[in-house]
Scaffold this active site. Structure first.
Site, PDB file in Angstrom:
ATOM      1  N   SER A  31      -2.366  -0.560  14.791  1.00 10.52           N
ATOM      2  CA  SER A  31      -3.200   0.732  15.011  1.00 10.52           C
ATOM      3  C   SER A  31      -3.411   1.017  16.469  1.00 10.52           C
ATOM      4  O   SER A  31      -3.456  -0.107  17.142  1.00 10.52           O
ATOM      5  CB  SER A  31      -4.592   0.921  14.433  1.00 10.52           C
ATOM      6  OG  SER A  31      -5.234   1.792  14.684  1.00 10.52           O
TER       7      SER A  31
ATOM      8  N   ARG B 133       0.459   5.771  -1.904  1.00 11.55           N
ATOM      9  CA  ARG B 133      -0.012   6.840  -1.279  1.00 11.55           C
ATOM     10  C   ARG B 133      -0.230   6.799   0.425  1.00 11.55           C
ATOM     11  O   ARG B 133       0.232   6.009   1.141  1.00 11.55           O
ATOM     12  CB  ARG B 133      -1.554   7.422  -1.672  1.00 11.55           C
ATOM     13  CG  ARG B 133      -2.520   6.297  -1.383  1.00 11.55           C
ATOM     14  CD  ARG B 133      -3.741   6.523  -2.013  1.00 11.55           C
ATOM     15  NE  ARG B 133      -4.833   5.266  -1.770  1.00 11.55           N
ATOM     16  CZ  ARG B 133      -5.568   5.376  -0.811  1.00 11.55           C
ATOM     17  NH1 ARG B 133      -5.743   6.569  -0.047  1.00 11.55           N
ATOM     18  NH2 ARG B 133      -6.486   4.431  -0.560  1.00 11.55           N
TER      19      ARG B 133
ATOM     20  N   ASN C  58       1.879  -2.253   5.326  1.00 11.64           N
ATOM     21  CA  ASN C  58       1.024  -1.263   5.770  1.00 11.64           C
ATOM     22  C   ASN C  58      -0.111  -1.053   5.183  1.00 11.64           C
ATOM     23  O   ASN C  58      -0.995  -0.458   5.724  1.00 11.64           O
ATOM     24  CB  ASN C  58       2.117   0.063   4.953  1.00 11.64           C
ATOM     25  CG  ASN C  58       1.342   1.377   4.982  1.00 11.64           C
ATOM     26  OD1 ASN C  58       1.183   2.092   6.002  1.00 11.64           O
ATOM     27  ND2 ASN C  58       0.763   1.461   3.762  1.00 11.64           N
TER      28      ASN C  58
ATOM     29  N   TYR D 125     -12.518  -3.596  12.471  1.00 10.69           N
ATOM     30  CA  TYR D 125     -11.283  -3.006  12.450  1.00 10.69           C
ATOM     31  C   TYR D 125     -10.131  -3.199  13.687  1.00 10.69           C
ATOM     32  O   TYR D 125      -9.138  -3.909  13.585  1.00 10.69           O
ATOM     33  CB  TYR D 125     -11.454  -1.562  12.134  1.00 10.69           C
ATOM     34  CG  TYR D 125     -10.097  -0.771  12.229  1.00 10.69           C
ATOM     35  CD1 TYR D 125      -9.177  -0.729  10.909  1.00 10.69           C
ATOM     36  CD2 TYR D 125      -9.835  -0.082  13.270  1.00 10.69           C
ATOM     37  CE1 TYR D 125      -8.167   0.035  10.661  1.00 10.69           C
ATOM     38  CE2 TYR D 125      -8.384   0.669  12.845  1.00 10.69           C
ATOM     39  CZ  TYR D 125      -7.700   0.657  11.843  1.00 10.69           C
ATOM     40  OH  TYR D 125      -6.536   1.314  11.794  1.00 10.69           O
TER      41      TYR D 125
ATOM     42  N   ILE E 134      -3.473  10.242  12.252  1.00 10.99           N
ATOM     43  CA  ILE E 134      -2.398  10.699  11.325  1.00 10.99           C
ATOM     44  C   ILE E 134      -3.022  11.683  10.459  1.00 10.99           C
ATOM     45  O   ILE E 134      -4.160  11.462   9.853  1.00 10.99           O
ATOM     46  CB  ILE E 134      -1.827   9.578  10.808  1.00 10.99           C
ATOM     47  CG1 ILE E 134      -0.991   8.626  11.772  1.00 10.99           C
ATOM     48  CG2 ILE E 134      -0.632  10.259   9.746  1.00 10.99           C
ATOM     49  CD1 ILE E 134      -0.239   9.432  12.547  1.00 10.99           C
TER      50      ILE E 134
ATOM     51  N   ASP F  59      -3.398  -7.671  -4.790  1.00 10.83           N
ATOM     52  CA  ASP F  59      -4.212  -7.366  -3.580  1.00 10.83           C
ATOM     53  C   ASP F  59      -3.795  -8.356  -2.595  1.00 10.83           C
ATOM     54  O   ASP F  59      -3.629  -9.545  -2.775  1.00 10.83           O
ATOM     55  CB  ASP F  59      -5.458  -7.979  -4.165  1.00 10.83           C
ATOM     56  CG  ASP F  59      -6.750  -8.038  -3.046  1.00 10.83           C
ATOM     57  OD1 ASP F  59      -6.572  -7.736  -2.056  1.00 10.83           O
ATOM     58  OD2 ASP F  59      -7.850  -8.028  -3.387  1.00 10.83           O
TER      59      ASP F  59
ATOM     60  N   GLY G  42       1.028  -1.259  -0.093  1.00 15.01           N
ATOM     61  CA  GLY G  42       0.072  -0.163  -0.080  1.00 15.01           C
ATOM     62  C   GLY G  42       0.938   1.191  -0.116  1.00 15.01           C
ATOM     63  O   GLY G  42       0.675   2.203   0.842  1.00 15.01           O
ATOM     64  N   ALA G  43       1.712   1.373  -1.005  1.00 13.64           N
ATOM     65  CA  ALA G  43       2.814   2.279  -1.039  1.00 13.64           C
ATOM     66  C   ALA G  43       2.479   3.277  -1.756  1.00 13.64           C
ATOM     67  O   ALA G  43       3.489   4.338  -2.110  1.00 13.64           O
ATOM     68  CB  ALA G  43       4.413   1.835  -0.948  1.00 13.64           C
TER      69      ALA G  43
ATOM     70  N   LYS H  39      -6.903  -5.268  13.711  1.00 11.12           N
ATOM     71  CA  LYS H  39      -5.353  -4.827  14.155  1.00 11.12           C
ATOM     72  C   LYS H  39      -4.934  -5.435  15.657  1.00 11.12           C
ATOM     73  O   LYS H  39      -3.854  -5.335  15.665  1.00 11.12           O
ATOM     74  CB  LYS H  39      -5.661  -3.206  14.467  1.00 11.12           C
ATOM     75  CG  LYS H  39      -6.028  -2.525  13.089  1.00 11.12           C
ATOM     76  CD  LYS H  39      -4.840  -2.529  12.221  1.00 11.12           C
ATOM     77  CE  LYS H  39      -4.747  -1.766  10.816  1.00 11.12           C
ATOM     78  NZ  LYS H  39      -3.671  -1.544  10.154  1.00 11.12           N
TER      79      LYS H  39
HETATM   80  N1  LIG Z   1      -4.224   7.245   8.982  1.00  9.92           N
HETATM   81  C1  LIG Z   1      -4.381   6.913  10.266  1.00  9.92           C
HETATM   82  O1  LIG Z   1      -4.801   8.057  10.883  1.00  9.92           O
HETATM   83  C2  LIG Z   1      -3.857   5.644  10.686  1.00  9.92           C
HETATM   84  C3  LIG Z   1      -4.070   5.425  12.089  1.00  9.92           C
HETATM   85  C4  LIG Z   1      -3.773   4.090  12.460  1.00  9.92           C
HETATM   86  C5  LIG Z   1      -3.583   3.091  11.796  1.00  9.92           C
HETATM   87  N2  LIG Z   1      -3.337   3.396  10.452  1.00  9.92           N
HETATM   88  C6  LIG Z   1      -2.707   2.318   9.462  1.00  9.92           C
HETATM   89  O2  LIG Z   1      -1.641   2.842   8.760  1.00  9.92           O
HETATM   90  C7  LIG Z   1      -1.572   2.167   7.509  1.00  9.92           C
HETATM   91  C8  LIG Z   1      -1.716   3.168   6.392  1.00  9.92           C
HETATM   92  O3  LIG Z   1      -2.957   4.011   6.506  1.00  9.92           O
HETATM   93  P1  LIG Z   1      -3.376   5.399   5.619  1.00  9.92           P
HETATM   94  O4  LIG Z   1      -4.298   6.251   6.374  1.00  9.92           O
HETATM   95  O5  LIG Z   1      -1.870   5.927   5.110  1.00  9.92           O
HETATM   96  O6  LIG Z   1      -3.680   4.409   4.412  1.00  9.92           O
HETATM   97  P2  LIG Z   1      -5.192   4.485   3.833  1.00  9.92           P
HETATM   98  O7  LIG Z   1      -5.851   5.768   3.506  1.00  9.92           O
HETATM   99  O8  LIG Z   1      -5.869   3.623   4.793  1.00  9.92           O
HETATM  100  O9  LIG Z   1      -4.751   3.676   2.569  1.00  9.92           O
HETATM  101  C9  LIG Z   1      -4.758   2.453   2.386  1.00  9.92           C
HETATM  102  C10 LIG Z   1      -3.575   1.915   1.582  1.00  9.92           C
HETATM  103  O10 LIG Z   1      -3.787   0.320   1.606  1.00  9.92           O
HETATM  104  C11 LIG Z   1      -3.662  -0.014   0.370  1.00  9.92           C
HETATM  105  N3  LIG Z   1      -4.533  -1.153   0.260  1.00  9.92           N
HETATM  106  C12 LIG Z   1      -5.842  -1.166   0.494  1.00  9.92           C
HETATM  107  N4  LIG Z   1      -6.380  -2.297   0.014  1.00  9.92           N
HETATM  108  C13 LIG Z   1      -5.352  -3.079  -0.220  1.00  9.92           C
HETATM  109  C14 LIG Z   1      -5.326  -4.252  -0.697  1.00  9.92           C
HETATM  110  N5  LIG Z   1      -6.325  -5.199  -0.829  1.00  9.92           N
HETATM  111  N6  LIG Z   1      -3.983  -4.630  -1.554  1.00  9.92           N
HETATM  112  C15 LIG Z   1      -3.169  -3.998  -1.421  1.00  9.92           C
HETATM  113  N7  LIG Z   1      -3.154  -2.720  -0.829  1.00  9.92           N
HETATM  114  C16 LIG Z   1      -4.268  -2.315  -0.425  1.00  9.92           C
HETATM  115  C17 LIG Z   1      -4.219   1.238  -0.580  1.00  9.92           C
HETATM  116  O11 LIG Z   1      -3.603   0.951  -1.899  1.00  9.92           O
HETATM  117  P3  LIG Z   1      -4.207   1.315  -3.048  1.00  9.92           P
HETATM  118  O12 LIG Z   1      -4.872   2.689  -3.220  1.00  9.92           O
HETATM  119  O13 LIG Z   1      -3.395   1.085  -4.228  1.00  9.92           O
HETATM  120  O14 LIG Z   1      -5.519   0.363  -2.975  1.00  9.92           O
HETATM  121  C18 LIG Z   1      -3.446   2.395   0.340  1.00  9.92           C
HETATM  122  O15 LIG Z   1      -2.124   2.583  -0.142  1.00  9.92           O
HETATM  123  C19 LIG Z   1      -3.013   1.293   7.321  1.00  9.92           C
HETATM  124  O16 LIG Z   1      -2.889  -0.237   7.693  1.00  9.92           O
HETATM  125  C20 LIG Z   1      -3.756   1.702   8.539  1.00  9.92           C
HETATM  126  O17 LIG Z   1      -4.998   1.014   9.083  1.00  9.92           O
HETATM  127  C21 LIG Z   1      -3.533   4.620   9.764  1.00  9.92           C
END
Ligand SMILES: NC(=O)c1ccc[n+]([C@@H]2O[C@H](COP(=O)([O-])OP(=O)(O)OC[C@H]3O[C@@H](n4cnc5c(N)ncnc54)[C@H](OP(=O)(O)O)[C@@H]3O)[C@@H](O)[C@H]2O)c1
Length: 251
Positions: A149, A22, A97, A162, A194, A70, A19-20, A166
């Site tokens: 998380s 974005r 990630n 969720y 974040i 995926d 998931g790198a 996690k």
């Molecule tokens: N943002 C926060 O506040 C927060 C807080 C706690 C934990 N986290 C964790 O941190 C990580 C990143 O979060 P984020 O907020 O940056 O991301 P996000 O907006 O939740 O984006 C998800 C990422 O995961 C990828 N993804 C989703 N389904 C997928 C699949 N089936 N196969 C491969 N890739 C997949 C997406 O890729 P595509 O766009 O290419 O599909 C995207 O790059 C996640 O694990 C999230 O649970 C985030």
């Protein structure tokens, strides 16, 4: 003069970040690339963003490639790691990630939603770690970092699916740390809230920030810098969960 990536602490190493394309994953991939690692940028839907990330990493003087898979589909995961082995012949760092996040009350959650979130957030990291460890153990070393998380440590009523995924990832981190020791170290980072450039905190997020001791949300670099530490240093650390949440989880 800025250091070239190929002088960095990860020079010669290969990292794969799921998931790198974005957000947090992109920042992690750029950070590992700046530290000298060749980076495999996994994506699922965000092809263009993944390619942009690759170009930015390559501009620093290291190799990078975007691979679509995926992570919830084991056949696609297997294919991705086979491709990594063919192209690079080694793998040193895996960052699990990729994740999905959406609210659904306990009485509304469907079986499809349950399977989907567990598939991406828990099954995916397991099979990526399995495939990665098979490559890493030939060199008898490697680093696996699971992005979990705060929701894996706290109970959020509208996010039982969720939080469960996690919490499972946190336990998976501990189990794999023992299973893959001593060569491969496995740790997890549990982010709190974040925010990204241009994102304005709204109702619920504002409340979270107000109740956070450091009175702010984190940024992607806060997570990426800990990933870099666990990937390049932390030689005596495994099976640990690093909570990066501005103190929000302090009881
Ligand atoms: N943002 C926060 O506040 C927060 C807080 C706690 C934990 N986290 C964790 O941190 C990580 C990143 O979060 P984020 O907020 O940056 O991301 P996000 O907006 O939740 O984006 C998800 C990422 O995961 C990828 N993804 C989703 N389904 C997928 C699949 N089936 N196969 C491969 N890739 C997949 C997406 O890729 P595509 O766009 O290419 O599909 C995207 O790059 C996640 O694990 C999230 O649970 C985030």
């Amino acid at each position: 003069m800025p250091k070239k990536s190929h002088d960095g602490p990860l020079a010669g190493q290969v990292a794969l970040v799921t998931g790198a394309g974005r957000r947090i994953g992109r920042e992690i991939a750029l950070t590992l690339g700046r530290a000298g690692a060749a980076v495999v940028v996994n994506y699922h839907a965000s092809r263009k963003e993944a390619q942009d990330t690759v170009e930015e990493i390559k501009a620093g003087g290291v190799r990078a490639v975007a691979l679509r898979a995926d992570v919830s589909r084991t056949g696609q995961v297997r294919g991705m790691f086979e491709s990594v082995e063919k192209r690079f012949g080694r793998l040193d760092i895996l960052v699990n990630n990729a994740g999905i996040f959406f609210p659904a009350g306990w009485d509304r959650l469907t079986e499809e939603q349950w399977d989907r979130i567990l598939g991406v957030n828990l099954k995916g990291p397991f099979f990526c770690a399995q495939a990665a460890a098979r490559i890493m153990r030939r060199r008898k070393r490697g680093r696996i970092i699971n992005i979990s998380s705060l929701g894996g440590l706290q109970a959020w009523p509208d996010y039982a699916h969720y939080c469960s995924s996690k919490a499972g990832l946190i336990m998976l981190t501990r189990c794999l740390a023992k299973a893959l020791a001593p060569g491969i170290q496995v740790n997890s980072i549990a982010p709190g809230t974040i925010l990204f450039p241009g994102e304005k905190p709204t109702g619920a997020i504002k409340h979270v920030i107000e109740s956070t001791p450091l009175k702010k949300a984190g940024c992607a670099a806060d997570i990426a810098s800990m990933v870099l530490y666990l990937a390049s240093q932390g030689d005596f650390i495994t099976g640990q969960i690093f909570v990066i949440d501005g103190g929000k989880s302090i009881p």
